[in-house]
Every structure is written in structure tokens, then in C-alpha cells.
Design an enzyme around this catalytic site. Structure first.
Site: not given
Ligand code: PGA
Length: 248
Positions: A5-7, A92, A94, A164, A170, A210, A231-232
Site C-alpha cells: 500500500n503505497w499511500k 482504510h 486513514e 489493521e 505507521g 508496521s 505500508g511503510g
Molecule cells: P504501515 O501501513 O505498514 O506503514 O503501518 C499499513 C497500512 O496502513 O496499510
């Protein structure tokens, strides 16, 4: 399955560079690779994937629930599909927290995605306060029942759920593998109770929050964890490859 997930990261050029590097490397992994890319990168990546016959599956990170209409700045399921998406992340945390999306709106998106034959990935998870109050299972239950309202059992069986925990996204604080497994089991039991055994067996449940190369293998060893949403650690191709290589 491992989903990147590159956001809101990666220009078209950066996304193409990532996919080319990933394609060139002989990665020792059985994992199916999913890439949730920014809208602008979908079409160019779809072209690259088709030309080079790469085994990567593309998706979007959000969409609107309407088929089309006067919704300035929004994107429709049909547009994502046309651009090369096969799946879409919905709800998500966010989106829920920063853009105030509620369960009802997310449910409308899930139903629209299914109608347009885009595979929805319904993201759910509890906050730290909810976990500390012992409400994790009831929060997951509420998000599942509301997010999947009026969805048939056969459609639920075709979907993906991403568990999640918000406190893990994050933050560098990954859920303990057994803790994540218990949450996945709770989700599967809610699905079994409401949509039947077959839907519960078929639905794919990914863990996100994470994930790092050091935690990927122990998470994937858990019987209820079908994949990871990263994500990250998906932003640099080297780290993402380390996660793939940690995948049995
Ligand atoms: P993260 O993000 O791996 O940076 O915690 C995961 C996500 O939000 O899908």
C-alpha cells in the site's frame, strides 16, 4: 499474498522503476504480489505489467460509492477498472480518521465495487483505547456487520478483509502474531455466523500495521493470517523484497 500500500507516494516514474526492479530480481517466494498504487500510476503500470507479462495484481486505494456524477475530485469504480485495477482498498483507517468516512459510506463503496467487479479489500481495526478497554472483538464485529451489510455470502467469499489495528499503522508497533491471529479468528467467526461457513473459509484476511521483514514470517505462520498489507516497508523495493523473501 503480500499487498504493497503505497499511500500517497510514488510518481509514475517512481512506480515504474519499482515494478521494473521487482521484475528483474529472482525472488524466492510463492507470494502473490498485489500493488495498491496511486490513481495516476495505474494505467502506466497496467501497461508495463501487460507488456512484460508480470504476475503482479494492481489495485486502487479508495473510490467513491456513486457510479458517476457531480463529485468533484472523486474517482469511480469503473474508472479504476478501466485504468487496470483489479481490487480496491476501502475504509482504510486513514480514510476513516482523516476524511471522516463512516461504516455506512464504506458499505456503499463495498457494494459498488462488487457490482463493478472490483475486488474490495475492507479495512477494519480498533484504536488503542478500544483495545485497552477490551473492545477489540466488538469493534471488529460492528465494522464487519456494517461494512458488509446487504452483501451476499458468495460475494463475501470473494472479498478480502484487512485487519489493521490503528495503533499499529505507521507506528512501528506491530501486533503480536498470536494477538493478530486471535483478531483474524474473531473476524472469521463473525463472518461464519452471519454469512455461513463457506464465506468464512473463502474470505481472505490480511494483517496490516508496521509489518517489517523481521515480523513477516512469524505473522504469516499464524493459521488465520492469509496475507500482509504493507505500508511503510513497501516503499523501498529492497525492503519489500525482503518481506517477500521472508514469505514461505
Ligand atoms: P504501515 O501501513 O505498514 O506503514 O503501518 C499499513 C497500512 O496502513 O496499510
Amino acid at each position: 499474498m503480500i499487498t504493497a500500500n503505497w499511500k500517497m507516494h510514488k510518481t509514475v516514474e517512481e512506480a515504474q522503476q519499482f515494478v521494473e526492479t521487482l521484475a528483474e530480481r529472482a525472488i524466492e517466494s510463492q507470494a502473490q504480489i498485489y500493488l495498491a498504487a496511486p490513481f495516476t500510476a495505474l494505467r502506466p503500470l497496467a501497461d508495463l505489467i501487460r507488456e512484460r507479462e508480470l504476475p503482479f495484481i494492481l489495485g486502487g486505494q479508495n473510490m467513491n460509492d456513486a457510479r458517476e456524477g457531480a463529485f468533484t475530485g472523486e474517482i469511480a469504480a469503473r474508472m479504476l477498472k478501466e485504468a487496470g485495477a483489479h481490487f480496491v482498498l476501502l475504509g482504510h483507517s486513514e480514510r476513516r480518521q482523516l476524511f471522516h468516512e463512516d461504516d455506512q459510506f464504506i458499505n456503499q463503496k463495498v457494494r459498488r465495487a462488487l457490482e463493478e467487479e472490483l475486488q474490495p479489500v475492507l479495512c477494519i481495526g480498533e484504536t488503542l483505547e478500544e483495545r485497552e478497554r477490551g473492545e477489540t472483538e466488538s469493534v471488529l464485529r460492528r465494522q464487519l456487520l456494517a461494512g458488509l451489510k446487504d452483501v451476499t455470502g458468495s460475494d463475501v467469499g470473494r472479498m478480502m478483509i484487512a485487519y489493521e489495528p490503528i495503533w499499529a499503522i505507521g507506528t512501528g508497533k506491530v501486533a503480536h502474531p498470536e494477538e493478530a491471529n486471535a483478531a483474524h479468528l474473531a473476524c472469521r467467526l463473525v463472518i461464519e455466523e452471519r454469512w455461513g461457513k463457506r464465506a468464512a473459509e473463502k474470505v481472505v484476511i490480511q494483517y496490516g500495521g508496521s509489518v517489517k521483514p523481521s515480523s513477516a514470517a512469524s505473522l504469516l505462520k499464524q493459521p488465520q493470517i492469509d496475507g500482509l498489507l504493507v505500508g511503510g516497508s513497501s516503499l523501498t523495493v529492497e525492503t519489500f523484497i525482503q518481506i517477500l523473501e521472508a514469505t514461505p
